[in-house]
Motif scaffolding. Structure first.
Motif, PDB file in Angstrom:
ATOM      1  N   VAL A   3       1.515 -13.831  -2.581  1.00 25.18           N
ATOM      2  CA  VAL A   3       1.421 -12.911  -3.715  1.00 25.18           C
ATOM      3  C   VAL A   3       0.523 -11.745  -3.346  1.00 25.18           C
ATOM      4  N   LEU A   4       0.951 -10.548  -3.705  1.00 22.50           N
ATOM      5  CA  LEU A   4       0.156  -9.339  -3.534  1.00 22.50           C
ATOM      6  C   LEU A   4      -0.155  -8.776  -4.913  1.00 22.50           C
ATOM      7  N   VAL A   5      -1.445  -8.589  -5.206  1.00 21.57           N
ATOM      8  CA  VAL A   5      -1.873  -7.952  -6.448  1.00 21.57           C
ATOM      9  C   VAL A   5      -2.334  -6.541  -6.098  1.00 21.57           C
ATOM     10  N   ILE A   6      -1.757  -5.541  -6.766  1.00 17.03           N
ATOM     11  CA  ILE A   6      -2.108  -4.141  -6.519  1.00 17.03           C
ATOM     12  C   ILE A   6      -2.812  -3.596  -7.753  1.00 17.03           C
ATOM     13  N   ASN A   7      -4.083  -3.247  -7.595  1.00 14.41           N
ATOM     14  CA  ASN A   7      -4.879  -2.778  -8.728  1.00 14.41           C
ATOM     15  C   ASN A   7      -5.896  -1.764  -8.216  1.00 14.41           C
ATOM     16  N   TYR A  79      -0.419  -3.016 -11.079  1.00 19.15           N
ATOM     17  CA  TYR A  79      -0.992  -2.467 -12.312  1.00 19.15           C
ATOM     18  C   TYR A  79      -1.003  -0.945 -12.225  1.00 19.15           C
ATOM     19  N   GLY A  80      -0.777  -0.301 -13.347  1.00 15.25           N
ATOM     20  CA  GLY A  80      -0.825   1.146 -13.396  1.00 15.25           C
ATOM     21  C   GLY A  80       0.550   1.787 -13.360  1.00 15.25           C
ATOM     22  N   ASN A  81       0.533   3.134 -13.437  1.00 18.69           N
ATOM     23  CA  ASN A  81       1.772   3.904 -13.528  1.00 18.69           C
ATOM     24  C   ASN A  81       1.985   4.812 -12.322  1.00 18.69           C
ATOM     25  N   ASP A  82       1.224   4.609 -11.270  1.00 18.97           N
ATOM     26  CA  ASP A  82       1.344   5.439 -10.070  1.00 18.97           C
ATOM     27  C   ASP A  82       2.607   5.035  -9.305  1.00 18.97           C
ATOM     28  N   GLN A  83       3.540   5.975  -9.179  1.00 25.88           N
ATOM     29  CA  GLN A  83       4.810   5.638  -8.535  1.00 25.88           C
ATOM     30  C   GLN A  83       4.625   5.249  -7.070  1.00 25.88           C
ATOM     31  N   GLY A  98       5.593  -5.554 -12.965  1.00 25.74           N
ATOM     32  CA  GLY A  98       4.660  -4.562 -13.484  1.00 25.74           C
ATOM     33  C   GLY A  98       4.978  -4.268 -14.930  1.00 25.74           C
ATOM     34  N   PHE A  99       4.133  -3.447 -15.555  1.00 26.02           N
ATOM     35  CA  PHE A  99       4.429  -3.044 -16.926  1.00 26.02           C
ATOM     36  C   PHE A  99       5.553  -2.005 -16.932  1.00 26.02           C
ATOM     37  N   LYS A 100       6.331  -2.020 -17.990  1.00 28.98           N
ATOM     38  CA  LYS A 100       7.422  -1.069 -18.136  1.00 28.98           C
ATOM     39  C   LYS A 100       6.890   0.349 -18.027  1.00 28.98           C
ATOM     40  N   GLN A 101       7.559   1.159 -17.220  1.00 31.43           N
ATOM     41  CA  GLN A 101       7.112   2.511 -16.932  1.00 31.43           C
ATOM     42  C   GLN A 101       7.724   3.524 -17.902  1.00 31.43           C
TER      43      GLN A 101
END
Length: 336
Positions: A3-7, A79-83, A98-101
């Motif tokens: 698992v990779l978590v990107i934050n 996490y976040g909205n950075d494409q 991820g969360f819906k963009q």
């Protein structure tokens, strides 16, 4: 499972995601968890159980990290909205969450776009929503941070050199950061707070925490209360500052990174929140010795001055907390 978590975020937002890392570690014991974090916040997660590898990056580094970072993962949680971060997740993982963009192009980079909640919820609960597609739930909601024995010993020596005795040390975080300075409590209120606390607990000492923007505040407070104020403002790295904080009897601060650190280390604390960022959505969860002081405004207005939060409200919170502290704590009524 890999698992990779990107934050890639500020100190507070990095710490608010530590319950996610804890849950992954505990419920995927045969798996591995790597974390992509802002290079400047990498030290926040050092030594945290459950992380195999910390990968630091900045926006300028992202293009070559995506090329030369060779690891592959089963799942990436971003996490976040950075494409560009979404693209990193898509390139490195078989399945992305991820969360819906806000745009369909970004949503196509996600295999599972989790809808954002339609009402406010605590930041920790919101971050844990991204574990639902993996059928992972947890009741461990506290933040995590690890101070090493070596750091603890260093902090003890540093405090001794500053002339700190063992009667009781109170940490003060007087400022947030420039882009959210409306969360700062005025210097005059902090001065009233110190005066009121010294009336009640005359043997206390205070240490002003924070970065260079708190240096002048620390100086002015030391002039007003000679022999009672020590300054660590602008002098220590994040990890050294946290090590010093681990020796506090009490932490009092505005809503910013060190306040999340104090919560993660379970330091007895009184935290103050602006009405635009209420403590009910940001204050540490499952903290045994916490008093939250909310701005008195009922409507969330960014322009509402923190000066409207009186020193007496904070002193009363300290008083309430003192009765709940362990009997051997220097501020417990039995120790007076």
């Amino acid at each position: 499972m890999r698992v990779l978590v990107i934050n890639v975020a500020r100190i507070g937002d990095t710490l608010l995601s530590t319950p996610v890392i804890t849950a992954l570690h505990q419920q995927l014991p045969e798996g591995t968890v790597d974390v992509v974090v802002h290079s400047g916040r990498k030290s926040v997660l050092e030594h945290l159980p459950g992380i195999r590898k910390l990968i630091g990056l900045t926006p300028k580094q992202l293009w070559w990290k995506r090329i030369f970072f060779k690891e592959k993962y089963d799942i990436a949680i971003v996490y976040g909205n950075d494409q560009s971060l979404l693209k990193l997740a898509r390139k490195k993982a078989t399945y992305t969450i991820g969360f819906k963009q806000n745009d369909e192009r970004s949503n196509r980079l996600l295999d599972c776009a989790v809808p954002k909640p339609n009402q406010l919820m605590h930041a920790v609960h919101e971050r844990l929503l991204l574990l639902a597609p993996l059928d992972i739930q947890t009741d461990k909601l506290e933040l995590s941070y690890v101070v090493t024995p070596k750091e603890t010993a260093w902090a003890e020596q540093w405090l001794m050199r500053q002339g700190v005795h063992q009667v009781g040390l109170v940490g003060l975080q007087m400022a947030s950061f420039p882009t959210k300075s409306y969360r700062d409590w005025p210097f005059e209120r902090f001065s009233e707070l110190v005066s009121g606390m010294l009336t009640r607990w005359p043997d206390l000492q205070f240490i002003v925490l924070g970065d260079k923007q708190s240096v002048q505040r620390a100086h002015d407070l030391s002039v007003a209360y000679p022999g009672k104020i020590i300054s660590a403002a602008g002098k220590l790295s994040l990890r050294k500052s946290a090590a010093v904080m681990s020796h506090l009897s009490l932490y009092i601060g505005v809503d910013t990174g060190p306040t999340h650190l104090a919560g993660a280390m379970k330091i007895p604390m009184v935290s103050m929140y602006h009405c635009f960022h209420r403590g009910e959505f940001l204050a540490p969860l499952q903290h045994p010795y916490l008093e939250v002081v909310e701005h008195p405004a009922l409507i969330a207005r960014r322009e509402a001055p923190m000066a409207e939060l009186s020193a007496s409200l904070v002193i009363n919170a300290v008083e309430r907390l003192s009765h709940r502290l362990p009997a051997n704590h220097p501020m417990h009524p039995e120790q007076e």
